[in-house]
Design a protein around this motif. Structure first.
Motif: not given
Length: 288
Positions: A26-35, A37-39, A41-51
């Motif tokens: 549960v802890v491993r899945w939670l940490l993986t999900f947070i990481a 989700a962060f990527l 929100l702050f990396l993939v989504l802005p790139l998609i928005t730009i293009f």
């Protein structure tokens, strides 16, 4: 048999350490999900928005934006600045790292502090310093005017500002690497009769090549995307002193969103390419 006991104990300790690091699923899945989700929100989504924004008015509008004379001039200027500043910083980084790690001299700590200075000073402040030095009312302004030499609001000022903000990247990458490697190989080479230059090119340089390439990649990325210092010294002259980030700002302020994001997409492609090259270099460095 007694000689194998310490190895058995060591193996047991390693196994215990590995087992102690195992977390519940549960802890491993939670940490993986947070990481992830962060990527996203702050990396993939802005790139998609730009293009998406860049192509929202169609391919023809996109091509028109990136082939506009002002856009081409901004791209050309950005490449010129990169082609000048990155090699100069690479040479400085190698020389500074070699000097700091291989020799003891007075002022060594001062040199290290000066190399760190661009990290501590805001790029905008750095740009203002160049204005105070080379501007019309600056320290050398009158002499430069009499000699018909333009620094600020011209390409030389942009190059100087970019040089300043990108100064530490190669040196800071090489210094810890060369400290860890020590100087035993260089001393052996010199003892065998090799000259200083031959030792550098045949011993030192091959040992630091991956760190050097990594520092160059980081320096290149910062030079392409620098905004603050360049914005102060450029004067925002269309087709002359606007780099790609400055051109994007002007288009955005004029509500030409599709054109602004079209040019931004080119910078994003360069950033993605830089990231890929960076990861390849890291992978090769780990497997040599």
């Amino acid at each position: 048999m007694a000689g194998h006991v310490p190895m058995q104990h060591a193996k047991t300790n390693v196994e215990l350490n590995h087992s102690s690091l195992k977390e519940p699923k549960v802890v491993r899945w939670l940490l993986t999900f947070i990481a992830l989700a962060f990527l996203a929100l702050f990396l993939v989504l802005p790139l998609i928005t730009i293009f998406m924004t860049a192509f929202q008015k169609g391919w023809e509008t996109y091509l028109a934006a990136i082939t506009n004379p002002d856009a081409l001039a901004a791209i050309k200027l950005t490449l010129i600045v990169v082609l000048i500043t990155v090699p100069l910083n690479a040479v400085f980084g190698v020389v500074a790292a070699w000097l700091i790690t291989k020799f003891d001299f007075k002022g060594k700590n001062l040199l290290i502090t000066l190399i760190d200075l661009p990290f501590a000073v805001s790029p905008v402040i750095a740009g203002l310093v160049f204005i105070l030095l080379f501007g019309a009312q600056g320290l050398f302004g009158e002499w430069l005017f009499n000699q018909d030499i333009k620094i600020v609001f011209a390409i030389p000022g942009i190059i100087l500002a970019t040089l300043f903000v990108t100064l530490p990247f190669v040196a800071k990458e090489l210094i810890p690497l060369m400290q860890a490697q020590g100087s035993a190989e260089e001393e052996a080479s010199l003892t065998l009769g090799a000259s200083g230059f031959k030792t550098f090119f045949l011993v030192t340089l091959p040992n630091i090549k991956w760190g050097l390439l990594y520092g160059i990649i980081l320096c290149n990325a910062r030079a392409i995307g620098e905004f603050g210092a360049v914005s102060v010294v450029s004067g925002h002259i269309r087709g002359m002193t606007n780099t790609m980030p400055l051109h994007i700002e002007i288009l955005y302020n004029e509500y030409q969103f599709a054109a602004a994001f079209a040019v931004a997409s080119l910078m994003s492609v360069l950033a993605i390419f830089t990231l890929i090259v960076k990861n390849i270099i890291e992978w090769k460095a780990k497997h040599i």
